[in-house]
Scaffold this motif. Structure first.
Motif, PDB file in Angstrom:
ATOM      1  N   LEU A 100     -10.896  70.644 -58.416  1.00 48.16           N
ATOM      2  CA  LEU A 100      -9.782  71.498 -58.385  1.00 48.16           C
ATOM      3  C   LEU A 100      -9.567  72.619 -57.504  1.00 48.16           C
ATOM      4  CD1 LEU A 100      -7.960  73.311 -60.391  1.00 48.16           C
ATOM      5  CD2 LEU A 100      -9.705  75.194 -60.911  1.00 48.16           C
ATOM      6  N   LEU A 101      -8.697  72.211 -57.178  1.00 52.07           N
ATOM      7  CA  LEU A 101      -8.757  73.249 -55.031  1.00 52.07           C
ATOM      8  C   LEU A 101      -7.975  74.208 -56.204  1.00 52.07           C
ATOM      9  CD1 LEU A 101      -8.025  73.046 -52.560  1.00 52.07           C
ATOM     10  CD2 LEU A 101      -6.663  71.221 -52.143  1.00 52.07           C
ATOM     11  N   VAL A 102      -8.799  75.405 -55.366  1.00 48.47           N
ATOM     12  CA  VAL A 102      -7.775  77.481 -55.780  1.00 48.47           C
ATOM     13  C   VAL A 102      -7.878  77.617 -54.629  1.00 48.47           C
ATOM     14  CG1 VAL A 102      -7.970  79.098 -57.580  1.00 48.47           C
ATOM     15  CG2 VAL A 102      -9.398  77.107 -57.950  1.00 48.47           C
ATOM     16  N   THR A 103      -6.083  77.813 -54.321  1.00 51.91           N
ATOM     17  CA  THR A 103      -5.630  78.578 -52.743  1.00 51.91           C
ATOM     18  C   THR A 103      -4.126  80.075 -52.990  1.00 51.91           C
ATOM     19  OG1 THR A 103      -4.806  78.020 -51.402  1.00 51.91           O
ATOM     20  CG2 THR A 103      -4.058  76.540 -53.335  1.00 51.91           C
ATOM     21  N   MET A 104      -4.690  80.942 -52.807  1.00 50.19           N
ATOM     22  CA  MET A 104      -3.829  82.027 -53.097  1.00 50.19           C
ATOM     23  C   MET A 104      -2.127  81.049 -52.555  1.00 50.19           C
ATOM     24  SD  MET A 104      -5.554  84.643 -51.271  1.00 50.19           S
ATOM     25  CE  MET A 104      -4.791  86.315 -50.668  1.00 50.19           C
ATOM     26  N   SER A 105      -2.227  80.167 -52.119  1.00 51.13           N
ATOM     27  CA  SER A 105      -0.484  80.576 -51.922  1.00 51.13           C
ATOM     28  C   SER A 105      -0.039  78.581 -51.753  1.00 51.13           C
ATOM     29  CB  SER A 105      -0.183  80.898 -50.686  1.00 51.13           C
ATOM     30  OG  SER A 105       1.615  80.248 -50.186  1.00 51.13           O
ATOM     31  N   LEU A 106       0.486  77.918 -53.037  1.00 48.41           N
ATOM     32  CA  LEU A 106       0.310  76.437 -52.783  1.00 48.41           C
ATOM     33  C   LEU A 106       0.832  76.505 -51.511  1.00 48.41           C
ATOM     34  CD1 LEU A 106       0.071  75.546 -56.675  1.00 48.41           C
ATOM     35  CD2 LEU A 106      -1.490  74.961 -54.961  1.00 48.41           C
ATOM     36  N   GLN A 107       1.985  76.590 -50.661  1.00 47.50           N
ATOM     37  CA  GLN A 107       3.350  76.710 -50.207  1.00 47.50           C
ATOM     38  C   GLN A 107       2.371  76.373 -48.747  1.00 47.50           C
ATOM     39  OE1 GLN A 107       4.181  78.832 -53.140  1.00 47.50           O
ATOM     40  NE2 GLN A 107       4.742  76.860 -53.587  1.00 47.50           N
ATOM     41  N   ASN A 108       1.325  77.055 -48.916  1.00 46.63           N
ATOM     42  CA  ASN A 108       0.144  76.832 -47.616  1.00 46.63           C
ATOM     43  C   ASN A 108      -1.103  76.157 -47.272  1.00 46.63           C
ATOM     44  OD1 ASN A 108       2.492  79.244 -46.505  1.00 46.63           O
ATOM     45  ND2 ASN A 108       1.502  80.391 -47.149  1.00 46.63           N
ATOM     46  N   ILE A 109      -0.486  75.370 -48.246  1.00 53.69           N
ATOM     47  CA  ILE A 109      -1.812  74.135 -47.712  1.00 53.69           C
ATOM     48  C   ILE A 109      -1.746  73.190 -46.872  1.00 53.69           C
ATOM     49  CG2 ILE A 109      -2.633  71.715 -48.490  1.00 53.69           C
ATOM     50  CD1 ILE A 109      -1.630  72.489 -51.128  1.00 53.69           C
ATOM     51  N   ALA A 110      -2.830  73.226 -45.915  1.00 56.27           N
ATOM     52  CA  ALA A 110      -3.632  73.399 -44.177  1.00 56.27           C
ATOM     53  C   ALA A 110      -2.536  73.711 -43.492  1.00 56.27           C
ATOM     54  CB  ALA A 110      -3.407  71.258 -44.718  1.00 56.27           C
ATOM     55  N   GLN A 111      -2.421  74.866 -43.806  1.00 55.10           N
ATOM     56  CA  GLN A 111      -1.391  75.690 -41.828  1.00 55.10           C
ATOM     57  C   GLN A 111      -2.300  76.351 -41.369  1.00 55.10           C
ATOM     58  OE1 GLN A 111       1.353  76.979 -41.769  1.00 55.10           O
ATOM     59  NE2 GLN A 111       1.575  78.305 -43.385  1.00 55.10           N
ATOM     60  N   ASP A 137       3.745  68.714 -35.606  1.00 58.18           N
ATOM     61  CA  ASP A 137       5.212  68.956 -36.264  1.00 58.18           C
ATOM     62  C   ASP A 137       5.041  70.119 -37.487  1.00 58.18           C
ATOM     63  OD1 ASP A 137       7.488  69.849 -38.014  1.00 58.18           O
ATOM     64  OD2 ASP A 137       8.397  68.656 -36.998  1.00 58.18           O
ATOM     65  N   ARG A 138       4.736  71.529 -36.974  1.00 63.32           N
ATOM     66  CA  ARG A 138       3.886  72.542 -37.920  1.00 63.32           C
ATOM     67  C   ARG A 138       4.498  71.819 -39.555  1.00 63.32           C
ATOM     68  NH1 ARG A 138       3.399  77.735 -39.173  1.00 63.32           N
ATOM     69  NH2 ARG A 138       5.196  78.216 -38.214  1.00 63.32           N
ATOM     70  N   MET A 139       5.362  72.395 -40.005  1.00 61.97           N
ATOM     71  CA  MET A 139       5.559  72.221 -40.970  1.00 61.97           C
ATOM     72  C   MET A 139       5.997  71.225 -41.901  1.00 61.97           C
ATOM     73  SD  MET A 139       9.765  74.479 -41.227  1.00 61.97           S
ATOM     74  CE  MET A 139      10.346  74.233 -39.424  1.00 61.97           C
ATOM     75  N   ARG A 140       5.985  70.060 -41.375  1.00 58.88           N
ATOM     76  CA  ARG A 140       5.914  68.585 -41.653  1.00 58.88           C
ATOM     77  C   ARG A 140       3.814  68.369 -42.234  1.00 58.88           C
ATOM     78  NH1 ARG A 140       8.012  64.183 -38.018  1.00 58.88           N
ATOM     79  NH2 ARG A 140       7.349  62.839 -40.107  1.00 58.88           N
ATOM     80  N   PHE A 141       3.898  69.119 -40.662  1.00 57.56           N
ATOM     81  CA  PHE A 141       1.525  68.664 -41.300  1.00 57.56           C
ATOM     82  C   PHE A 141       1.333  69.257 -42.462  1.00 57.56           C
ATOM     83  CE2 PHE A 141      -2.145  69.747 -40.395  1.00 57.56           C
ATOM     84  CZ  PHE A 141      -3.303  69.004 -40.010  1.00 57.56           C
ATOM     85  N   ALA A 142       1.821  70.513 -42.835  1.00 61.81           N
ATOM     86  CA  ALA A 142       1.538  71.248 -44.473  1.00 61.81           C
ATOM     87  C   ALA A 142       2.477  70.152 -45.184  1.00 61.81           C
ATOM     88  CB  ALA A 142       1.567  72.272 -44.661  1.00 61.81           C
ATOM     89  N   GLU A 143       3.525  69.443 -45.031  1.00 62.35           N
ATOM     90  CA  GLU A 143       3.949  69.215 -45.941  1.00 62.35           C
ATOM     91  C   GLU A 143       4.082  67.451 -46.623  1.00 62.35           C
ATOM     92  OE1 GLU A 143       8.855  67.793 -47.259  1.00 62.35           O
ATOM     93  OE2 GLU A 143       7.892  67.894 -45.614  1.00 62.35           O
ATOM     94  N   GLU A 144       2.139  67.179 -45.603  1.00 59.50           N
ATOM     95  CA  GLU A 144       2.181  66.378 -45.693  1.00 59.50           C
ATOM     96  C   GLU A 144       1.092  65.837 -46.440  1.00 59.50           C
ATOM     97  OE1 GLU A 144       1.676  61.650 -45.673  1.00 59.50           O
ATOM     98  OE2 GLU A 144       3.681  63.174 -45.134  1.00 59.50           O
ATOM     99  N   TRP A 145       0.177  66.858 -46.025  1.00 59.55           N
ATOM    100  CA  TRP A 145      -1.065  67.410 -46.631  1.00 59.55           C
ATOM    101  C   TRP A 145      -1.158  66.776 -47.475  1.00 59.55           C
ATOM    102  CZ3 TRP A 145      -6.220  66.748 -47.223  1.00 59.55           C
ATOM    103  CH2 TRP A 145      -7.248  66.421 -46.018  1.00 59.55           C
ATOM    104  N   ARG A 146       0.223  68.304 -48.493  1.00 62.20           N
ATOM    105  CA  ARG A 146       0.461  68.918 -49.745  1.00 62.20           C
ATOM    106  C   ARG A 146       1.076  66.933 -50.217  1.00 62.20           C
ATOM    107  NH1 ARG A 146       3.254  73.095 -53.054  1.00 62.20           N
ATOM    108  NH2 ARG A 146       3.410  72.021 -54.837  1.00 62.20           N
TER     109      ARG A 146
END
Length: 625
Positions: A34-45, A101-110
């Motif tokens: 289980l991965l618990v985070t305060m924001s799923l929108q900011n994974i690997a930010q 690409d900072r936004m694509r980096f987080a998106e690809e990680w998710r």
């Protein structure tokens, strides 16, 4: 009915670079995670600079990839520029780096995490750790939900009681726009853990449309870009974005000095230490008062965004001081801010409280990874997360731990440094920290680590077969050099043009090509070499690997011998209950350090600050050696 009825094998708290790698590794080894985070929108930010790799850090990313982690693949898929740093030096120093690409980096990680079997997600703040009889049993959330687990990996980054500073203003936060995490530090301190405070910072983000790039120096990527991942599922860039470079000036420094009396670094508000090798602009001006300018790297944050990262201008000065000073930098005369720079203080736990597996000594089944251990940098964090996730999963499955030695990986150096020496300032990896850096090159991380990872079930078979094919081809090419002779008639024109003494009789290619004056382009001019490459369809990686094995064979063999000596000391285990008070002849400092760190081997004991060679000799005698 509770949201969570099952007991997880591994819970990972935090979804930064450490948490993302930890969750992926644990799940891929077969543990219910289980991965618990305060924001799923900011994974690997990418909280700070939009880049992966760099000096020594690039080696770590390639090691993560060789082990089956995701950082290399994500970096390749979201890169906007590639550079191999230190190419003018020997291959031990070559370090790959990508602008991302900072936004694509987080998106690809998710995307990659969501496609990983055995992995669940939950968004909420974790406020406490559950333990029973010296063992972790789960976590407690801010809503009061208790989630049970056999092991827990904490990767909280800068969020533990995070405090953001901009001039004389301060407010709680884990990073800009996100709240701090409270409760975990307090629980750990109650359990007996020692805690401390560290500081890091970040520069302003600005609007690229407001910059005049004609006043800056272009910084293009490599003409023939490479990539991080050893797998064929990623490709080198065909198009790249330029970065740019400009400089501060005496005027800029004077304008910044006007705010020093309101700087939290200089007025006592910030008491914790920041990264020594990534200082703020005010710290650079103060420490290097003789320099009349400093470099600023102007880095785009992606393919399509206009947001720009001003690398080298990290600061916590008042926002109006930042703005006024930056407008005096060449190319920034009309700059518009997206947000000012800031400093952040946060809790960390001295890593001498950990074992080599990154499991804590005080609480069984509890692991720390990333900035909670006092490190700085995405790459250092990701590698710790990978190792913590691996070991948490292996422990739950009742299997042997996975530990990398100092002569096997930069990751091994990093973890050994942390748990043996500790750190009182943010730890950053450098090639100089690795005594066996000729062995730990970025080009051979797959040879070193993929077989080990395959054995524990993380690296998949296709990765192993890719590595074996490359290894066999490079070894065969080296054998070709050892078995094939070259005559003076063909070699001497090339040798003399490079200022190397001519041959008087035929000799093996291996010996001739090992001359330091010859470079790869010279070797490729020999007809037999060209023919071998064409017949065997060798790619650039195989050719480069063979060249390194030929040209640096002496250095490589010497380091292997030294590493073998080290490993003999690694085999000398120290009992966990060894009573150092009985060894009267060792120094008082050595006794206190040995009792605190409890080294596992004589080799580890010898690396502890304050333990002398004489102390080690006495220990060996006491152990009957």
């Amino acid at each position: 009915m509770s949201l969570f009825q099952e007991v997880y094998d591994v819970i990972v708290v935090g979804a930064g670079h450490a948490g993302s790698e930890a969750a992926a590794a644990a799940a891929n080894i077969g543990s219910k995670t289980l991965l618990v985070t305060m924001s799923l929108q900011n994974i690997a930010q990418m909280s700070c600079n939009p880049a992966m790799g760099g000096i020594a850090k690039g080696q770590i990313v390639r090691e993560i990839d060789a082990l089956g982690g995701y950082s290399g693949i994500v970096s390749d898929r979201t890169a906007i520029q590639f550079k191999m740093l230190n190419k003018s030096k020997g291959p031990a120093m070559w370090s790959p780096r990508v602008q991302s690409d900072r936004m694509r980096f987080a998106e690809e990680w998710r995307n990659m995490l969501e496609q990983t079997p055995n992995l669940d997600f939950y968004q909420e703040m974790v406020s406490g750790i559950l333990t029973e009889n010296g063992r972790v049993t789960g976590i407690r959330t801010a809503l009061g939900i208790e989630i049970k687990a056999k092991s827990v990996v904490l990767t909280n980054g800068t969020f533990l009681n995070g405090l953001i500073h901009i001039g004389e203003k301060q407010f709680g936060g884990g990073r800009a726009g996100e709240s701090a995490a409270h409760g975990i530090t307090e629980d750990l301190v109650k359990l007996g853990f020692e805690a401390g405070r560290m500081k890091t910072g970040t520069p302003p983000r600005v609007d690229g449309r407001s910059l005049d790039y004609s006043k800056m120096e272009p910084q293009p990527g490599d003409a023939k870009p490479n990539k991080f991942s050893y797998l064929g599922i990623t490709k080198p860039l065909s198009v790249q974005r330029d970065c740019h470079m400009t400089y501060t000036s005496e005027l800029v420094h004077d304008l910044l000095r006007e705010g020093f009396d309101r700087s939290p670094m200089f007025n006592g508000r910030i008491k914790s230490l920041g990264p020594r090798y990534c200082p703020s602009i005010e710290d650079k001006i103060n420490r290097f008062a003789d320099k009349d300018r400093h470099q600023l790297f102007v880095e785009p944050e992606g393919w399509n965004t206009v947001e720009v990262y001003v690398n080298g201008f990290s600061t916590s000065l008042p926002e109006e001081v930042q703005f006024k000073a930056l407008r005096s930098v060449a190319g920034f005369e009309k700059v518009k801010f997206f947000r000012p720079g800031y400093a952040i203080e946060y809790d960390y736990f001295p890593p001498t409280q950990l074992q080599h597996t990154l499991e804590t000594k005080l609480v069984e089944g509890l692991y720390f990874a990333g900035q909670i251990n006092g490190t700085t940098g995405y790459e250092e964090a990701a590698s710790q997360g990978l190792m913590a996730g691996i070991n948490a999963s292996l422990k739950v499955q009742g299997r042997d731990p996975f530990i990398l030695k100092r002569n096997e990986a930069y990751i091994g150096v990093l973890i050994d440094d942390l748990i043996t020496k500790g750190t009182e300032e943010p730890y950053r990896m450098f090639t100089s920290r690795a005594e066996y850096r000729t062995l730990l090159r970025q080009d051979n991380a797959d040879f070193r680590l993929t077989p080990k990872s395959y054995e524990i079930g993380l690296a998949k078979e296709d990765r192993l077969r890719t590595m074996e094919k490359k290894r066999d081809a490079s070894e065969a090419f080296v054998s070709f050099f050892k078995e094939t002779s070259v005559n003076p008639k063909e070699a001497n024109p090339i040798l003399e043009a490079k200022g190397s003494s001519p041959m008087v009789q035929p000799d093996k290619m291996f010996k001739v090509f090992s001359r330091p004056q010859l470079e790869l382009e010279d070797i490729l001019r020999f007809e037999d070499v060209q023919k071998y490459i064409e017949e065997n369809q060798l790619d650039e990686e195989v050719i480069e690997q063979a060249e390194i094995q030929v040209k640096y064979s002496g250095y490589i063999e010497k380091e292997k011998n030294n590493a073998d000596k080290l490993n003999r000391l690694e085999d000398l285990k120290i009992r966990p209950d060894f009573d150092y008070d009985l060894v009267k002849s060792i120094s008082h400092e050595a006794r206190e350090k040995l009792k605190k760190i409890r080294p596992v081997t004589i080799s580890q004991a010898s690396r502890i600050s304050g333990v002398s060679p004489a102390d080690i000799s006495i220990l060996l005698i006491h152990m009957g050696r």
